[in-house]
Design a protein around this motif. Structure first.
Motif, PDB file in Angstrom:
ATOM      1  N   MET A   1       0.849  -1.185   0.000  1.00 64.73           N
ATOM      2  CA  MET A   1       0.000   0.000   0.000  1.00 64.73           C
ATOM      3  C   MET A   1       0.889   1.242   0.000  1.00 64.73           C
ATOM      4  N   PRO A   2       0.634   2.180  -0.891  1.00 60.86           N
ATOM      5  CA  PRO A   2       1.461   3.384  -0.959  1.00 60.86           C
ATOM      6  C   PRO A   2       1.338   4.233   0.311  1.00 60.86           C
ATOM      7  N   ALA A   3       2.421   4.939   0.618  1.00 61.99           N
ATOM      8  CA  ALA A   3       2.423   5.834   1.774  1.00 61.99           C
ATOM      9  C   ALA A   3       1.482   7.007   1.507  1.00 61.99           C
ATOM     10  N   ILE A   4       0.850   7.495   2.569  1.00 59.67           N
ATOM     11  CA  ILE A   4      -0.106   8.587   2.420  1.00 59.67           C
ATOM     12  C   ILE A   4       0.344   9.810   3.218  1.00 59.67           C
ATOM     13  N   VAL A   5      -0.198  10.952   2.855  1.00 57.49           N
ATOM     14  CA  VAL A   5       0.185  12.238   3.422  1.00 57.49           C
ATOM     15  C   VAL A   5       0.099  12.256   4.946  1.00 57.49           C
ATOM     16  N   SER A   6      -0.925  11.638   5.514  1.00 54.82           N
ATOM     17  CA  SER A   6      -1.079  11.680   6.980  1.00 54.82           C
ATOM     18  C   SER A   6       0.102  11.041   7.707  1.00 54.82           C
ATOM     19  N   GLU A   7       0.884  10.200   7.010  1.00 50.97           N
ATOM     20  CA  GLU A   7       2.029   9.548   7.625  1.00 50.97           C
ATOM     21  C   GLU A   7       3.231  10.477   7.760  1.00 50.97           C
ATOM     22  N   ILE A   8       3.282  11.533   6.963  1.00 50.63           N
ATOM     23  CA  ILE A   8       4.460  12.410   7.008  1.00 50.63           C
ATOM     24  C   ILE A   8       4.144  13.858   7.382  1.00 50.63           C
ATOM     25  N   MET A   9       2.873  14.210   7.414  1.00 50.83           N
ATOM     26  CA  MET A   9       2.491  15.609   7.680  1.00 50.83           C
ATOM     27  C   MET A   9       2.749  15.989   9.134  1.00 50.83           C
ATOM     28  N   SER A  10       2.856  17.286   9.358  1.00 52.18           N
ATOM     29  CA  SER A  10       2.888  17.816  10.718  1.00 52.18           C
ATOM     30  C   SER A  10       1.438  18.043  11.126  1.00 52.18           C
ATOM     31  N   SER A  11       1.020  17.426  12.215  1.00 52.28           N
ATOM     32  CA  SER A  11      -0.373  17.568  12.619  1.00 52.28           C
ATOM     33  C   SER A  11      -0.564  18.666  13.664  1.00 52.28           C
TER      34      SER A  11
END
Length: 170
Positions: A1-11
């Motif tokens: 499964m490809p990596a998604i934005v929520s995995e690298i974003m600053s929350s």
């Protein structure tokens, strides 16, 4: 499964309302070492201001001979970019990176159900690239180690039972 934005974003995103002054924005950006500041009204993104935007506004005021109080007397609403491109937290990071590169953006606010939930910046993608390079380096090191061990085994197999001829003059 490809990596998604929520995995690298600053929350943990810092933002200010449109009524905040440019001086407040500059101070917040300097204090937290950030270059992009979402402009928010009740957790809804209404604009974006970059460090470059503030510097340009300040430079413009100096060119016009205004006194040094420019940043204290002007609001974010006067310089903020509106109609900001956003990304979903479920978007693929490859697509987001390509979009940033193509449009020369420094960040993409991450919005879910009309609420700002994070921000992904060019620095986040540099961190991903560094991680991938480290993984690749480790894989190449493992392959080199396997090849080295394999070469030794191969040389031993070639020399086992081999006849030697001594052509020395002794």
């Amino acid at each position: 499964m490809p990596a998604i934005v929520s995995e690298i974003m600053s929350s943990r995103v810092l933002g200010l309302p449109p009524s905040a002054t440019l001086a407040e924005a500059r101070t917040l950006m300097q204090r937290h070492h950030i270059r992009h500041l979402p402009v928010l009204e009740q957790d809804r993104l209404v604009g974006l201001v970059s460090q470059r935007d503030i510097l340009a506004a300040q430079e413009s005021s100096l060119e016009q001979g205004r006194n040094g109080q420019f940043l204290e007397h002007h609001m974010l609403s006067e310089i903020m970019k509106t109609g900001v491109t956003t990304v979903s937290p479920r978007a693929g990071i490859r697509e987001a990176a390509l979009y940033l590169q193509k449009h020369k953006y420094g960040c993409l606010p991450v919005v879910d159900k009309d609420r700002l939930v994070g921000i992904v910046t060019d620095s986040d993608f540099v961190a991903v690239a560094i991680h991938l390079l480290e993984v690749l380096d480790n894989q190449l090191d493992e392959q080199d180690d396997e090849l080295d061990a394999g070469e030794v085994d191969e040389l031993q197999a070639e020399t086992d039972g081999a006849e030697y001829r001594d052509d020395s003059p002794n």
